[in-house]
Design a protein around this motif. Structure first.
Motif, PDB file in Angstrom:
ATOM      1  N   LEU A  17       0.822  -1.208   0.000  1.00 22.13           N
ATOM      2  CA  LEU A  17       0.000   0.000   0.000  1.00 22.13           C
ATOM      3  C   LEU A  17       0.859   1.261   0.000  1.00 22.13           C
ATOM      4  CD1 LEU A  17      -2.771  -1.102   2.488  1.00 22.13           C
ATOM      5  CD2 LEU A  17      -3.055  -0.674   0.062  1.00 22.13           C
ATOM      6  N   LEU A  18       1.962   1.235   0.743  1.00 20.94           N
ATOM      7  CA  LEU A  18       2.851   2.395   0.741  1.00 20.94           C
ATOM      8  C   LEU A  18       3.424   2.653  -0.646  1.00 20.94           C
ATOM      9  CD1 LEU A  18       4.929   2.254   4.053  1.00 20.94           C
ATOM     10  CD2 LEU A  18       3.377   4.052   3.310  1.00 20.94           C
ATOM     11  N   ASP A  19       3.696   1.561  -1.376  1.00 20.37           N
ATOM     12  CA  ASP A  19       4.220   1.709  -2.737  1.00 20.37           C
ATOM     13  C   ASP A  19       3.178   2.304  -3.672  1.00 20.37           C
ATOM     14  OD1 ASP A  19       6.591   0.655  -1.900  1.00 20.37           O
ATOM     15  OD2 ASP A  19       6.174  -1.381  -2.613  1.00 20.37           O
ATOM     16  N   LEU A  20       1.892   2.027  -3.418  1.00 17.85           N
ATOM     17  CA  LEU A  20       0.827   2.465  -4.320  1.00 17.85           C
ATOM     18  C   LEU A  20       0.349   3.881  -4.022  1.00 17.85           C
ATOM     19  CD1 LEU A  20      -1.320  -0.800  -4.461  1.00 17.85           C
ATOM     20  CD2 LEU A  20       0.152   0.111  -6.263  1.00 17.85           C
ATOM     21  N   HIS A  21       0.564   4.378  -2.813  1.00 21.60           N
ATOM     22  CA  HIS A  21       0.095   5.716  -2.434  1.00 21.60           C
ATOM     23  C   HIS A  21       1.281   6.581  -2.026  1.00 21.60           C
ATOM     24  CE1 HIS A  21      -3.563   3.283  -2.019  1.00 21.60           C
ATOM     25  NE2 HIS A  21      -4.256   4.402  -2.068  1.00 21.60           N
TER      26      HIS A  21
END
Length: 826
Positions: free
Chosen positions: A230-234
């Motif tokens: 999720l950190l990679d996507l946002h």
């Protein structure tokens, strides 16, 4: 019995650290608290065959003599072993920051690195210990997992050095990614979809936190990696996952910077380190609301332009394109502001002269035109602007902004900030040496020093090896304190025993004392003194003196440092810190070895343990100290004690080898270097209550066995008589003489014998045959009371040592019947 334990639900870092600790502390038992986490479950069959993990429930607590904690310092996470905290010594190797309530460790290492594995690998290297490919791969997997493939902000140079060392030892790197980042199962993918649907960004003081929720029935493996996905996507700085799994609610937090998620989740009973944390909660709404409300209190202050700008900033006066381009290239700048000076130190900005614009103008033949016609817009921001707001201004200013304060019709320019500065970490001031030492000490030692500082404001110093090892990032179970005149050993000893529990003993004649605290820490106390040697090799005469004189009597510069508890200041009158960084052993003065030749042995032991080398001055001071006339007056008891202390070390053979290389082993002890191979076959038994002492004695027997006149050497060294007798039995067995098997089966002789003759293990384990009733019947006796009487008489002779073999027992039985003691068979 020494036990290595991590925490419940082992991950790769915890398991890898346990394996490394097992290598560092031979004979330790690796205890499994709870189960294995995520991908490790799938590897369980492989691990069960290759690693000996014992369930904690099968470990008898009353036989545990020491605990080694890895990847964890919290007592509530070690299952039944929590009952031993404060009762047995604990060593801790952990990369989580210290917190109130941690285990009061007496040794180990706690430091902010990416993975606990990185704290143990350097110790393996120092001791010359190797790993199997599987062990190295497990440890590498722990590094990879906890550092996010060496990309998390918590990654340090020490992690990269550990990775290199593990790769050198045979870690199968391609297999690691397979293990650590397996394909997500259908359940995990369903959870990820739910998290993506509910994800929302919450911003507090410039920190963007991604909050996402999901609900799933039952256990779902491999959830922690979803936080990184999720950190990679946002574009977020941190993430909080709220996962309701059946009746259980899990909180998983990750952070890139500014937020210490370990401290943040500790409010709801969780824990971890600054970049990764975990909690189980009840009342999830209240917990999440409380976390969000408290978030600003746990954020580090956001960096501002003032902290990262380049200052001062140079300006150009209005000039031609060609001249401006020449000045830019001469100074190596990509751009400079063009400005007119104003009264009061301010400037009126005309714009930014950028090298690329001026080069283009020059190519078009406009080098002699005024530069004002080719300037880009200059964006000026106040120095307190947070970095989180910089991106749009950098786009507006072509990758640069000026930092300034309004002044009249213009600005007072303070600095300049470019896009590349976003990736430049603000330099951190190095902590004072005293603070670094305090932080490097085990939790138990740190508590003791803080209590002493409060109770005795002046005159107490941490000295010698404790200071040295803390600066090296190491620690042991002992703390040495020196007390200046005015502070009495008895007062300090009583204070420590009353404050922490334990016992103490005092030696008033020497001004020394030893305190054994309830949680295993040993504190040695000594009143500061100076020493005078009446002749070479003599025992010193002592008298009270200030701390400076006490340090003057030490052996090496790296041992002649002291930490004042009054001000946490390091006293280093002989340059020990410099020698420590160079890993050199330098005596304090040229006659140091002549005054006390045992210092040579102590130096060899330190050099082997810490991977140090003797300084040039030390090598030059050795020959005079090894002269017969000097050694004739040397204290033999002190030399013997130093030899025994050396044999206690894991690196004892390297130390003996160094003494041989320095021509000191023969001169000091009349010994020659034994081969290393038999010593490698010695294995301490964790079942033995005195395993360490028996291992030392087995090493001593082997060392003496390989000498030209072993028994004479043993006598000359003043070895205890029982060990001299054991050595005699070992020599007889080696010559093939008949030796009672029962005697050879007792430690430490058994260990030494099997180290020399490993092929004899099955023979040694065989039970000695003893006389039985059927043997008497085969002699012609009839069943009846006489058979029992003969067996009783033979058993009594066996107990007295009068018969030692079956043949001797049979001969005695024949005699008892044949000489009329008992009626002959009919």
């Amino acid at each position: 019995m020494r036990v290595v334990v991590a925490h419940e639900n082992l991950d790769f870092d915890a398991l890898g650290s346990m394996v490394l600790a097992g290598k560092l502390f031979p004979g330790s038992l690796l205890a499994l608290v709870g189960g294995l986490e995520g991908p490790l479950k799938d590897l369980a069959p492989l691990l069960e065959d290759r690693l000996d993990l014992v369930p904690a429930s099968e470990v008898p607590l009353d036989r545990v003599s020491e605990l080694i904690l890895v990847d964890n310092a919290r007592p509530e996470r070690i299952g039944p072993f929590r009952a031993l905290v404060g009762r047995v010594p604990c060593q801790v190797f952990d990369h989580h920051p210290p917190a109130p309530g941690d285990v009061p460790a007496v040794g180990g290492r706690v430091a902010p690195v990416g993975a606990a594995v990185s704290l143990l690998v350097p110790l393996l290297r120092e001791r010359g210990l190797g790993l199997t490919p599987l062990e190295a791969t497990l440890a590498y997997a722990g590094l990879w997992e906890d550092t996010g493939g060496f990309s998390f902000p918590s990654t340090t140079p020490l992690d990269l050095e550990a990775a290199w060392e593990l790769a050198r030892m045979g870690a199968e790197i391609p297999r690691v990614r397979e293990w650590v980042r397996p394909h997500l199962g259908e359940e995990a993918r369903a959870v990820l979809r739910a998290l993506l649907r509910t994800a929302q960004v919450v911003e507090r003081e410039g920190f963007r936190l991604l909050l996402a929720r999901a609900k799933e029935e039952g256990y779902v493996p491999a959830l922690a990696p979803l936080a990184h996905t999720l950190l990679d996507l946002h574009e977020a700085d941190g993430v909080l996952l709220v996962l309701r799994l059946g009746r259980e609610v899990l909180l998983i937090a990750r952070s890139k910077a500014r937020l210490d998620v370990g401290r943040w989740l500790s409010q709801v009973g969780g824990g971890g380190h600054p970049r990764a944390a975990f909690a189980r909660v009840r009342g999830v709404r209240h917990a999440v609301r409380h976390l969000l409300e408290s978030l600003p209190r746990y954020l580090d202050p956001e960096p501002t332009l003032r902290e990262v700008m380049t200052a001062p900033v140079e300006t150009l006066a209005p000039t031609t394109v060609g001249e401006a381009l020449r000045l830019l290239e001469e100074r190596g700048y990509g751009a400079m502001p063009v400005a007119l000076p104003l009264e009061g130190g301010g400037v009126r900005l005309l714009g930014l002269a950028r090298r690329r614009d001026l080069k283009k103008a020059e190519r078009l033949g406009l080098a002699h035109h005024p530069v004002e016609g080719f300037l880009a817009r200059a964006v000026v921001l106040p120095p307190e602007t947070p970095l989180s707001r910089m991106e749009p201004y950098l786009k507006e200013g072509g990758g640069r902004v000026l930092v300034g304060e309004p002044l009249g019709e213009g600005y007072r320019l303070l600095g300049i900030f470019t896009r590349t500065d976003l990736y430049r970490k603000a330099p951190l001031g190095e902590k004072p040496v005293g603070e670094r030492i305090l932080e490097a000490l085990p939790e138990g030692a740190r508590r003791v020093l803080l209590a002493l500082k409060e109770a005795f404001p002046q005159g107490v110093y941490l000295v010698g090896g404790a200071v040295r090892d803390a600066l090296l990032g190491r620690s042991g179970p002992d703390v040495d304190l020196v007390l200046e005149p005015g502070v009495r050993v008895g007062e300090v000893a009583r204070f420590l025993a009353e404050r922490f529990g334990g016992s103490y003993g005092l030696h008033y004649g020497f001004g020394t004392g030893r305190v054994r605290l309830s949680f295993g820490l040993v504190v040695d106390l000594a009143e500061s003194r100076e020493e005078v040697y009446p002749y070479p090799g003599a025992l010193p005469q002592v008298r009270p003196a200030p701390i400076a004189k006490d340090l003057e009597r030490r052996d090496y510069t790296v041992n002649a440092m002291a930490l004042s508890l009054a001000a946490w200041e390091l006293l280093d009158p002989y340059g020990g810190l410099r020698d420590l960084e160079a890993r050199l052993l330098r005596p304090l003065h040229p006659l140091s070895f002549v005054e006390d030749p045992s210092r040579i042995v102590r130096g060899a032991r330190l050099a082997a343990r810490l991977a140090f080398r003797f300084a040039e001055e030390a090598l030059k001071a050795l020959p005079p100290a090894l002269l017969p006339e000097v050694l004739k007056t040397a204290s033999q008891s002190r030399l013997r004690d130093e030899l025994l202390l050396t044999l206690e070390e894991d690196t004892f053979h390297q130390a003996l080898s160094l003494l041989q290389e320095l021509s000191a082993l023969q001169a000091l002890y009349g010994l020659r270097l034994p081969p290393a191979e038999p010593f490698g076959r010695l294995r301490p038994s964790p079942e033995e209550p005195q395993a360490e002492r028996l291992l030392l004695e087995a090493r001593l027997l082997l060392l003496l066995y390989f000498q030209e006149a072993p028994l004479e050497r043993a006598q000359a060294l003043g070895i205890p008589k029982r060990l001299q007798e054991a050595l005699g039995l070992l020599l007889r067995a080696a010559r093939g003489e008949e030796v009672e098997r029962e005697a050879l089966g007792r430690e430490p002789l058994r260990g030494a014998f099997l180290a020399l003759f490993p092929e004899k293990e099955a023979w040694l384990r065989e039970k000695r045959r003893v006389l039985m009733g059927r043997d008497l019947l085969s002699l012609g006796m009839r069943p009846g009371p006489q058979v029992g009487e003969v067996l009783r008489r033979v058993a009594e002779a066996r107990a007295r040592g009068e018969v030692k073999t079956f043949e001797e027992e049979l001969a005695l039985a024949r005699k008892l019947v044949g000489d009329g003691t008992l009626s002959p068979p009919r």
